[in-house]
Enzyme design. Structure first.
Site, PDB file in Angstrom:
ATOM      1  N   TRP A 187     -45.397  67.057  34.669  1.00  0.00           N
ATOM      2  CA  TRP A 187     -45.729  65.624  34.725  1.00  0.00           C
ATOM      3  C   TRP A 187     -46.610  65.191  33.575  1.00  0.00           C
ATOM      4  CZ3 TRP A 187     -42.142  63.394  37.097  1.00  0.00           C
ATOM      5  CH2 TRP A 187     -41.460  64.092  38.098  1.00  0.00           C
ATOM      6  N   ASP A 244     -53.722  61.001  35.904  1.00  0.00           N
ATOM      7  CA  ASP A 244     -52.654  60.870  36.895  1.00  0.00           C
ATOM      8  C   ASP A 244     -53.136  61.628  38.135  1.00  0.00           C
ATOM      9  OD1 ASP A 244     -50.432  61.163  38.507  1.00  0.00           O
ATOM     10  OD2 ASP A 244     -49.119  61.954  36.938  1.00  0.00           O
ATOM     11  N   LYS A 293     -46.729  60.222  47.891  1.00  0.00           N
ATOM     12  CA  LYS A 293     -47.191  61.520  48.411  1.00  0.00           C
ATOM     13  C   LYS A 293     -48.084  61.300  49.639  1.00  0.00           C
ATOM     14  CE  LYS A 293     -45.814  62.923  44.263  1.00  0.00           C
ATOM     15  NZ  LYS A 293     -44.504  63.475  44.012  1.00  0.00           N
TER      16      LYS A 293
END
Ligand code: PMP
Length: 358
Positions: A99, A170, A194
């Site tokens: 990511w 992030d 999530k």
């Protein structure tokens, strides 16, 4: 069903039931949240309350603001360089896996990217970042606090808060799962799917002065952090239903005591699973112990065919969505907030049963 998806992730049954019950008529107002005008009082109250709940659960200070961006993680991968980088400037990225890697590839389209630290090639550890690693005149330093695909995480001691440049993070896959002092970031974003709600929306916490100082007026509004902040996320119709779901999740978390007890529960879940992996003769986890994620646990048998057999075996025991990320392989278990300890126990029992039958 034990759904260990790493995202979009399992949602608590009571939240799904509330959504079902409120779908046709929200609190007697005669319409569904899906039909509300986003600038009228009914929805505005939900929006403001959600922001306030988030501020309270994360103890956001007066220097920071919270708003909702239309779009998930990838939207922010682009917005960050669009807002804070120019073709003549540079920025620093810690390359800690999938990511962070995607984010830095996007940034390269807008300016010079310096990889200040890297876990390559295998991404089994989180590198330490010091001020000396940062390039001169860097516009910002970017990290991904929890690497959903590789199962690693920056422990609080490793987060490079004091590198002398604005810090952007992030926090998609560990937000609300463990204590994280988001006030120490200049900007932190989390895609919701999530621990908060459905995909397609992200929550952003930003330092107001940072946003004001770096404001650009020549970029599209839909990509401008400043515009989301200054209009309370309403210049464009926000993802109203997604924000309503975030609201329900936050209320549930607060009712159960907030992040500290959730972190304690998440630590127990992770310990149960890591202990089972570490004591197994066939399964193993390759991550340095101090860098192991609490929310995404990876493991494998080091034999792709056997991994696949285990995935099918688990499925036949109602344990689903455990296949590892496509470029990583093996198994990956999402242990987000909606997962209960007894579900992890069910997985561990299944692993032991599989091993015993070999
Ligand atoms: N960051 C992290 C840490 C992620 O795990 C993901 C998706 N799993 C993303 C960013 C990308 O988010 P999205 O799919 O919402 O664009």
């Amino acid at each position: 069903m034990n759904n260990f998806s790493s995202g979009p992730a399992a949602i608590n049954m009571d939240i799904l039931q509330t959504i079902r019950d409120e779908l046709l008529d929200f609190h007697g107002c005669g319409m569904s949240v899906l039909e509300m005008n986003h600038i009228e009082k009914d929805f505005f109250d939900i929006l403001s309350e959600t922001r306030e709940l988030f501020e309270s659960v994360l103890k956001i200070d007066d220097e920071h603001c919270v708003f909702f961006v239309t779009g998930g993680g990838w939207m922010n991968f682009s917005m960050i360089p669009v807002n804070f980088l120019s073709h003549s400037s540079c920025c620093d990225y810690a390359d800690t896996g999938v990511w962070a890697g995607f984010a830095l590839q996007e940034a390269k389209k807008f300016g010079n990217v310096h990889v200040c630290a890297s876990g390559a090639p295998d991404y089994l550890h989180i590198p330490t970042i010091t001020p000396e690693d940062i390039s001169p005149n860097s516009s910002y330093l970017y990290i991904c606090t929890n690497n959903t695909s590789y199962g690693t995480r920056f422990s609080p001691e490793k987060i490079p808060y004091d590198c002398g440049v604005p810090l952007i993070a992030d926090v998609t896959s560990n937000i609300l799962a463990e204590e994280l002092d988001v006030n120490r970031f200049d900007l932190a974003f989390a895609a919701a799917q999530k621990n908060m709600g459905p995909s397609g929306v992200s929550v952003v916490v930003a330092n107001k002065e940072f946003l004001e100082k770096r404001r650009k007026t020549d970029i599209p509004r839909i990509l401008s952090y400043y515009d989301y902040y200054s209009t309370n996320s309403t210049f464009s119709t926000p993802p109203t239903f997604a924000i309503y779901m975030i609201n329900l999740n936050l209320k549930r978390l607060i009712k159960n005591g907030g992040i500290a007890p959730m972190q304690a529960k998440n630590r127990k879940k992770a310990a149960l699973l890591y202990d089972a992996i570490d004591s197994s003769e066939i399964f193993s986890n390759p991550i340095s112990k101090e860098d192991r994620s609490l929310t995404n646990v990876v493991f494998s048998t080091k034999d792709a065919a056997l991994d696949e057999r285990f995935i099918r075996f688990a499925q036949s025991h109602d344990i689903v969505n455990i296949r590892g990320y496509k470029t990583v392989g093996g198994m990956r278990i999402g242990l987000y907030n909606a997962i209960e300890l007894q579900q992890v126990q069910a997985l561990v029992d299944c692993m032991q049963c599989f091993e015993a039958e070999l």
